[in-house]
Design an enzyme around this catalytic site. Structure first.
Site, short mmCIF file in Angstrom:
data_model
loop_
_atom_site.label_atom_id
_atom_site.label_comp_id
_atom_site.label_asym_id
_atom_site.label_seq_id
_atom_site.Cartn_x
_atom_site.Cartn_y
_atom_site.Cartn_z
N LYS A 162 47.95 36.18 33.52
CA LYS A 162 48.33 36.92 33.61
C LYS A 162 49.08 37.25 35.55
O LYS A 162 50.30 37.33 35.70
CB LYS A 162 47.23 37.76 33.13
CG LYS A 162 48.32 39.89 33.82
CD LYS A 162 46.86 41.08 33.67
CE LYS A 162 47.44 42.06 33.77
NZ LYS A 162 46.65 43.37 34.03
N GLN A 163 48.58 36.15 35.82
CA GLN A 163 48.57 36.68 37.43
C GLN A 163 48.34 34.68 38.32
O GLN A 163 47.17 33.72 37.53
CB GLN A 163 47.91 37.07 38.05
CG GLN A 163 46.00 37.46 37.38
CD GLN A 163 45.84 38.58 37.77
OE1 GLN A 163 45.67 39.24 36.58
NE2 GLN A 163 45.70 38.94 38.91
N GLU A 194 43.71 38.02 34.09
CA GLU A 194 42.62 38.98 32.60
C GLU A 194 43.77 38.77 31.47
O GLU A 194 42.59 39.08 30.61
CB GLU A 194 43.43 40.18 32.91
CG GLU A 194 42.48 40.20 34.65
CD GLU A 194 42.37 42.03 34.89
OE1 GLU A 194 43.02 42.59 34.01
OE2 GLU A 194 41.87 42.34 36.37
N TRP A 216 39.38 44.30 43.77
CA TRP A 216 39.74 43.05 44.58
C TRP A 216 41.10 43.51 45.15
O TRP A 216 41.05 42.94 46.50
CB TRP A 216 39.08 42.20 44.32
CG TRP A 216 40.41 41.87 42.80
CD1 TRP A 216 41.44 42.07 42.14
CD2 TRP A 216 40.91 40.22 43.46
NE1 TRP A 216 41.98 41.85 41.51
CE2 TRP A 216 41.81 40.66 41.63
CE3 TRP A 216 41.04 39.03 43.78
CZ2 TRP A 216 43.16 39.06 41.60
CZ3 TRP A 216 41.79 37.81 43.06
CH2 TRP A 216 42.48 38.44 42.50
N ASP A 217 42.45 43.99 44.95
CA ASP A 217 42.85 44.09 45.48
C ASP A 217 42.75 44.19 47.08
O ASP A 217 43.49 43.66 47.92
CB ASP A 217 43.71 45.69 45.03
CG ASP A 217 43.99 44.92 43.50
OD1 ASP A 217 42.97 45.19 42.47
OD2 ASP A 217 44.88 45.70 42.40
#
Ligand code: BGC
Length: 764
Positions: free
Chosen positions: A592-593, A482, A355-356
């Site tokens: 994580k993000q 994640e 998806w980046d």
């Protein structure tokens, strides 16, 4: 804008070598070659010697200890392909190496304007021969099959024989590291030898991948010159599954000898007319200076639309330029390929597309070079049938589910909780199609490909979700973060599904009004009843909200978990994923993000500013930014909320992430998503750009240390220049028809230039 990135000494410790192999790699979207020394390193120094072809893959088994129904048991991997980098230079009988003799001076350069890298060494051999060696490398944007090494030696205090031994090797294998889940875990040799052909001085090496049965053929030939004409004696012989060429010449005192090594890569995915031999002839007929000037011309067009000038922080300006250059090096320019998480610079994530692309990189292309964005969407369209099959495999009766990570369209994720379960990829891809449409107005492409993607993704949400007490809910998915897996009603996922469903309805209406709905409607047998169902689900979508904290919880259970104590976690424990079992992490409030914070950027209209501010501050305390996809988003949202110091700090981490090896794994490749994120942090963050159906919006707020920032974007048929200073922004229509632009909530007609003063101090 200074487009030279330079290191004025070349460190030869293992870590520096590995990192610079990545940072100075050459790529053009088709091939990528790591910047290994032609002559190699001494034994005992680790290297990731590699060359890669975008979208070229082999199949490998995924070893599932307990292979439940539907688990991915095979993945695609980007093989390391033929090694054409080898050249050893002999001054008389002394081989050149940076590890022997004396390196008087050395420099490594990436010229981002001219599109080549260079290694310069002033060297004194063990027996006193003094020479200047300059090695340039180029992967051509104009002739994408070509990798050129241009190797020149100037004899400073001697004359006599000079020999180059140049190799062309087909016996290569991939890099692996059993201790890092972000890399291949085991030894892998994909290429099987097919043939080696020597024709005069040229060599041709062909191999086939072991399981996907794709083939690669590389062709190599040389020209040695001391000026305009070819000189010297070249002998090429087969060596195992490869070839070696001995090129012998003589150099006069103060004279220069230059070896041009032409390397052509071709593969069976994209056959080219006349194949490798014809392409080799074609490039060798051109003078090298013509190849260089074509490269520079290509890049000057790219920079004309893409460059970002920052006055007040030249270091940062260069870091930004580096990131943008890597994006044009990495983006696939044909329908087979996309942008891998590490571009074509290394083997991290095995060449997979995530998806980046849609959330982090495509926006840069959509707004500066929409043809590339269109190609990226066409790639997704090309794998839509695989996505339909994937949906059926996961038990969905209708719609398509894009694979979490892939090359040719099939799911490659072995660990499904942090992979396949990230259904938000459907919403991300739909968002990118809508963004392309809003930025370009290219409705015929939407009718041809874009809408079908959006409809099929919308169908999937209807099948995944269900109504409960009047609300549409999506259970058992993983959001972007994640460290939190398999949850009910991940806020980001639900918001992206809502957007996807709404736009499926809008595209139906828009295409119907333009009388171009029939094609796609018939192709996928879409009915008005389904459109009603999309609309109902979108309006009934459940978006979690916590009354007490006044934030959007990341999912239904997130706030019930204990909070991770970031303050007392030792530095060496990051990234947490390398030190803790996933289940352990899953039981904490630790991210994580950016997840909900990302939703506040992309789907900002779903919440009030107050909720977004509360959420931002809440999640900031428990986000590790262990993923490189995070700080850029925090910077954008901090900008929006008026947290200007935070916006600059997060931006700096993002802009210099690879150059400073901030995540410690640049050796495995660049972080392409973050590179796109850096651009977004300027354009969406500091300039506050948003493009919606209702128009184009800006809300500039520059970091205090910057004097000026200039960038251009394409919007529909126009190109707009924005020049930001702390006090005001000047918008200029460079081409196209006049547009209404909204700045700090007020509309202005842009037909020439418009100057808008900044409100003080924050725009939130
Ligand atoms: C991130 C994902 C990302 C992947 C590839 C992971 O570390 O958590 O969001 O897609 O890297 O860049």
């Amino acid at each position: 804008m200074n487009l030279i990135y330079e290191l004025d000494n070349i460190k030869t410790d293992e870590q520096s070598l590995l990192i610079n192999e990545t940072l100075f790699h050459n790529a053009n979207g088709y091939i990528g070659v790591r910047s290994n020394f032609e002559e190699g390193y001494p034994d005992g120094i680790d290297t990731i010697r590699g060359a890669y072809i975008n979208a070229f893959y082999d199949f490998r088994e995924i070893k599932q200890a307990e292979a439940f129904y539907g688990f991915a048991v095979e993945k695609q991997t980007m093989p390391n392909v033929h090694d054409v980098q080898g050249i050893t230079l002999y001054l008389g009988d002394e081989p050149f190496s940076m590890f022997t003799g004396i390196v008087v001076a050395a420099k490594r350069t990436l010229n981002m304007g001219a599109g080549y890298t260079e290694r310069y060494i002033h060297w004194l051999s063990p027996r006193g021969k003094e020479a200047e060696i300059r090695i340039r490398r180029l992967t051509s944007f104009v002739r994408p099959h070509l990798f050129l090494i241009d190797y020149s030696v100037t004899a400073l205090n001697f004359e006599g024989p000079v020999t180059f031994v140049s190799t062309h090797r087909g016996d290569v294998e991939n890099y692996f590291n059993p201790a890092d889940p972000r890399l291949s875990q085991e030894h892998f040799r994909s290429l099987l030898p097919l043939e080696v052909v020597i024709e005069g001085t040229a060599s041709f090496v062909s191999s086939a991948t072991s399981k996907s049965r794709l083939t690669i053929r590389t062709a190599v030939d040389h020209i040695l010159t001391d000026g305009d004409d070819g000189i010297g004696v070249i002998t090429t012989v087969q060596e195992g599954h490869g070839a070696a060429s001995h090129i012998e010449g003589r150099v006069k005192k103060k004279g220069i000898l230059t070896l041009y090594k032409y390397c052509i890569f071709t593969d069976s995915l994209r056959p080219i007319p006349g194949a490798a031999a014809a392409e080799l002839r074609r490039v060798m007929e051109e003078k090298p200076c013509a190849l260089y000037s074509a490269q520079e011309e290509y890049l000057s067009k790219f920079w004309e639309g893409a460059c970002i000038e920052i006055e007040g922080d030249k270091q940062l300006e260069k870091a930004v330029a580096y990131n943008l250059f890597e994006l044009i090096q990495s983006v696939g320019k044909d329908p087979y390929s996309n942008i891998a998480a590490k571009g074509l610079s290394g083997e991290g994530y095995e060449g997979h597309y995530f998806w980046d692309t849609e959330i982090y990189m495509e926006p840069f292309f959509t707004l500066t070079n929409p043809a590339f964005a269109k190609n990226l969407i066409s790639y997704r369209y090309g794998i839509l049938d695989e996505a339909r099959k994937n949906a059926r495999l996961l038990g969905h009766h209708r719609g398509a589910l894009f694979p979490w990570r892939t090359i040719m369209g099939r799911e490659c994720s072995g660990y499904f909780p942090a992979g396949t379960a990230q259904y938000h990829i459907n919403g991300d891809i739909a968002w990118s199609v809508v963004s392309y449409y809003l930025a370009t107005g290219d409705l015929s492409f939407i009718a041809e490909k874009g809408a079908e993607i959006v409809f099929e993704c919308a169908r999937l949400w209807l099948d995944v979700g269900n109504y409960y007490r009047g609300k549409f809910r999506i259970n058992e998915v993983t959001g972007p973060d994640e460290y939190t897996c398999l949850v009910n009603n991940n806020y980001y996922t639900n918001a992206s599904a809502q957007y996807n469903l709404r736009w499926a309805v809008r595209f139906w209406e828009i295409l119907n009004d333009a009388d171009i709905l029939e094609g796609v409607r018939k192709r996928i047998d879409l009915s008005p009843g389904e459109i009603d169902a999309f609309s109902q689900a979108a309006e009934a979508m459940y978006l979690p909200y916590d009354e007490e904290l006044k934030i959007n919880p990341q999912d239904d259970s997130f706030l019930t978990k204990k909070k991770w104590d970031m303050f007392h976690t030792p530095k060496e424990e990051f990234p947490l994923l390398l030190h803790h079992h996933p289940l352990y992490l899953n039981r904490y409030q630790v991210c994580k993000q950016a997840d909900t914070v990302l939703a506040h950027f992309i789907f900002e209209d779903a919440q009030s500013l107050e909720t977004m501010r509360n959420s931002f501050l809440y999640y900031e305390e428990i986000t590790t930014h262990d993923s490189s996809l995070s700080t850029c988003i925090y910077s954008i949202v901090a900008s929006k909320l008026g947290f200007r110091e935070k916006a600059s700090r997060y931006f700096g981490d993002s802009a210099k992430l690879d150059i400073l090896n901030l995540h410690g794994n640049t050796k495995d490749g660049i972080h392409t998503a973050n590179m796109g994120g850096t651009w977004m942090a300027i354009v969406y963050g500091f300039a506050g750009l948003r493009i919606k159906e209702s128009g184009i919006y800006f809300a500039p707020a520059l970091p205090e240390s910057w004097k000026t920032c200039r960038f251009k974007i394409r919007y529909q048929d126009s190109q707009i220049l924005a020049e930001l200073t702390g006090r005001r922004t000047v918008f200029t229509l460079l081409s196209g028809t006049p547009k209404i632009i909204n700045v700090y909530g007020k509309g202005y007609e842009l037909s020439g230039s418009v100057t808008v003063q900044s409100p003080n101090p924050s725009r939130a």
